[in-house]
Design a protein around this motif. Structure first.
Motif, PDB file in Angstrom:
ATOM      1  N   GLU A 113      24.473 -11.685  24.853  1.00  0.00           N
ATOM      2  CA  GLU A 113      24.143 -11.341  26.236  1.00  0.00           C
ATOM      3  C   GLU A 113      22.632 -11.363  26.414  1.00  0.00           C
ATOM      4  O   GLU A 113      21.871 -11.074  25.489  1.00  0.00           O
ATOM      5  CB  GLU A 113      24.674  -9.952  26.581  1.00  0.00           C
ATOM      6  N   ASN A 114      22.165 -11.726  27.616  1.00  0.00           N
ATOM      7  CA  ASN A 114      20.732 -11.694  27.887  1.00  0.00           C
ATOM      8  C   ASN A 114      20.513 -11.370  29.357  1.00  0.00           C
ATOM      9  O   ASN A 114      21.405 -11.541  30.188  1.00  0.00           O
ATOM     10  CB  ASN A 114      20.084 -13.021  27.512  1.00  0.00           C
ATOM     11  N   THR A 115      19.300 -10.910  29.680  1.00  0.00           N
ATOM     12  CA  THR A 115      18.990 -10.480  31.050  1.00  0.00           C
ATOM     13  C   THR A 115      18.067 -11.470  31.771  1.00  0.00           C
ATOM     14  O   THR A 115      17.725 -11.247  32.928  1.00  0.00           O
ATOM     15  CB  THR A 115      18.310  -9.101  31.027  1.00  0.00           C
ATOM     16  N   ASP A 116      17.684 -12.541  31.086  1.00  0.00           N
ATOM     17  CA  ASP A 116      16.813 -13.544  31.689  1.00  0.00           C
ATOM     18  C   ASP A 116      17.662 -14.477  32.543  1.00  0.00           C
ATOM     19  O   ASP A 116      18.529 -15.181  32.036  1.00  0.00           O
ATOM     20  CB  ASP A 116      16.092 -14.322  30.586  1.00  0.00           C
ATOM     21  N   SER A 117      17.396 -14.523  33.845  1.00  0.00           N
ATOM     22  CA  SER A 117      18.219 -15.329  34.754  1.00  0.00           C
ATOM     23  C   SER A 117      18.093 -16.824  34.470  1.00  0.00           C
ATOM     24  O   SER A 117      18.989 -17.597  34.802  1.00  0.00           O
ATOM     25  CB  SER A 117      17.825 -15.046  36.207  1.00  0.00           C
ATOM     26  N   ALA A 118      16.973 -17.252  33.895  1.00  0.00           N
ATOM     27  CA  ALA A 118      16.780 -18.665  33.577  1.00  0.00           C
ATOM     28  C   ALA A 118      17.492 -19.070  32.296  1.00  0.00           C
ATOM     29  O   ALA A 118      17.687 -20.253  32.031  1.00  0.00           O
ATOM     30  CB  ALA A 118      15.292 -18.986  33.453  1.00  0.00           C
ATOM     31  N   MET A 119      17.880 -18.078  31.509  1.00  0.00           N
ATOM     32  CA  MET A 119      18.510 -18.344  30.220  1.00  0.00           C
ATOM     33  C   MET A 119      20.032 -18.263  30.385  1.00  0.00           C
ATOM     34  O   MET A 119      20.618 -17.188  30.425  1.00  0.00           O
ATOM     35  CB  MET A 119      18.007 -17.335  29.178  1.00  0.00           C
ATOM     36  N   ILE A 140      19.458 -22.021  22.570  1.00  0.00           N
ATOM     37  CA  ILE A 140      19.364 -21.473  23.926  1.00  0.00           C
ATOM     38  C   ILE A 140      19.494 -22.611  24.946  1.00  0.00           C
ATOM     39  O   ILE A 140      19.164 -23.758  24.655  1.00  0.00           O
ATOM     40  CB  ILE A 140      18.035 -20.728  24.173  1.00  0.00           C
ATOM     41  N   LEU A 142      18.205 -23.200  28.841  1.00  0.00           N
ATOM     42  CA  LEU A 142      17.406 -22.720  29.965  1.00  0.00           C
ATOM     43  C   LEU A 142      17.623 -23.624  31.167  1.00  0.00           C
ATOM     44  O   LEU A 142      17.802 -24.842  31.023  1.00  0.00           O
ATOM     45  CB  LEU A 142      15.921 -22.705  29.603  1.00  0.00           C
ATOM     46  N   ARG A 144      15.827 -24.474  34.935  1.00  0.00           N
ATOM     47  CA  ARG A 144      14.659 -24.272  35.776  1.00  0.00           C
ATOM     48  C   ARG A 144      14.735 -25.173  37.005  1.00  0.00           C
ATOM     49  O   ARG A 144      15.138 -26.319  36.901  1.00  0.00           O
ATOM     50  CB  ARG A 144      13.370 -24.614  35.017  1.00  0.00           C
TER      51      ARG A 144
END
Length: 257
Positions: A113-119, A140, A142, A144
């Motif tokens: 899980e991650n909180t970066d919206s771009a990831m 990962i 990403l 953009r």
């Protein structure tokens, strides 16, 4: 009567010539690099991407498994030609879906899980090993927004960013072309005298996608490229594969530094 038989023969020849033919491309690893092979088939394409799939070269199995909507599912067997040595391996593939994105990954990886919206996605490639910092053995994806910029300019931006972030000892780059159109770029970096970074960049609807995998060098270079390649093959955006199996595929070698 003779005219009757001649008419039947002409009809059969016409039907046979009208049978729909497809360009089916296969990508595999040979001597640590990416190779594309194109074959013309007349089997319905939906049958190819849904069911048992086996690809052979000179009678040897290169890859074998089951496809569902062009994605790897379950158990797959592979054979890699690495410096004239045959490496046999296998993986069990799992499926994950998120926000119109669908992919498959080896069951030994762990989705994080991650909180970066771009990831969009983050994977730990060695979850069995405890890590103080998560700076190696990961993959990962990403996303953009790039507007009107081309995939070529974004790829140049990515290469510059990688060269600023790492001490790059060597890198090479490949343009991926499908039916005469550039659809992505594949990049490889040897960095900081110990890392192996694999990357694939492509664009969709004014967004650029950066898929990157980082491992140690020179450990299992061919194997890591194989897994990365199969991962890309099974990644879809809005149910459209980013590296389609249908069409004439060309891998153009760009440079080596």
């Amino acid at each position: 009567m003779t005219r009757y038989f001649i008419g039947i023969i002409i009809l059969l020849l016409t039907l046979n010539s009208c049978k729909k033919r497809y360009e089916l491309n296969t990508v595999y690893i040979f001597n640590k690099t990416l190779v594309a092979k194109n074959d013309t088939i007349d089997i319905p394409f939906k049958r190819i991407i849904n069911g048992e799939y086996t690809y052979k070269i000179n009678g040897s199995i290169i890859k074998k498994g089951t496809l569902k909507n062009s994605q790897n599912i379950g158990y797959w067997q592979y054979n890699i030609d690495d410096d004239n040595q045959q490496i046999d391996t296998s993986f069990i593939w799992k499926t994950e879906n998120k926000l119109n994105h669908s992919l498959c990954y080896p069951s030994t990886w762990q989705s994080l899980e991650n909180t970066d919206s771009a990831m969009l996605f983050v994977f730990d490639l060695q979850p069995e090993i405890e890590k103080e910092t998560f700076n190696n053995y990961y993959l990962i994806i990403l996303k953009r927004k790039i507007g009107e910029k081309s995939i070529e300019s974004f790829n140049e931006y990515y290469i510059n960013q990688a060269q600023e972030a790492y001490d790059v000892q060597a890198n090479d780059n490949f343009k991926i072309i499908l039916d005469g159109k550039t659809i992505g770029y594949y990049n490889r970096f040897y960095a900081d005298a110990k890392y192996y970074l694999l990357n694939y960049n492509f664009c969709d609807n004014n967004y650029a996608y950066d898929i990157s995998m980082k491992t140690n060098f020179p450990q299992d270079q061919a194997m890591n490229q194989l897994v990365f390649l199969e991962f890309i093959r099974s990644f879809s955006v809005r149910e459209l594969p980013i590296l389609p199996r249908k069409g004439l595929l060309e891998i153009k070698y760009l440079n080596e530094n």
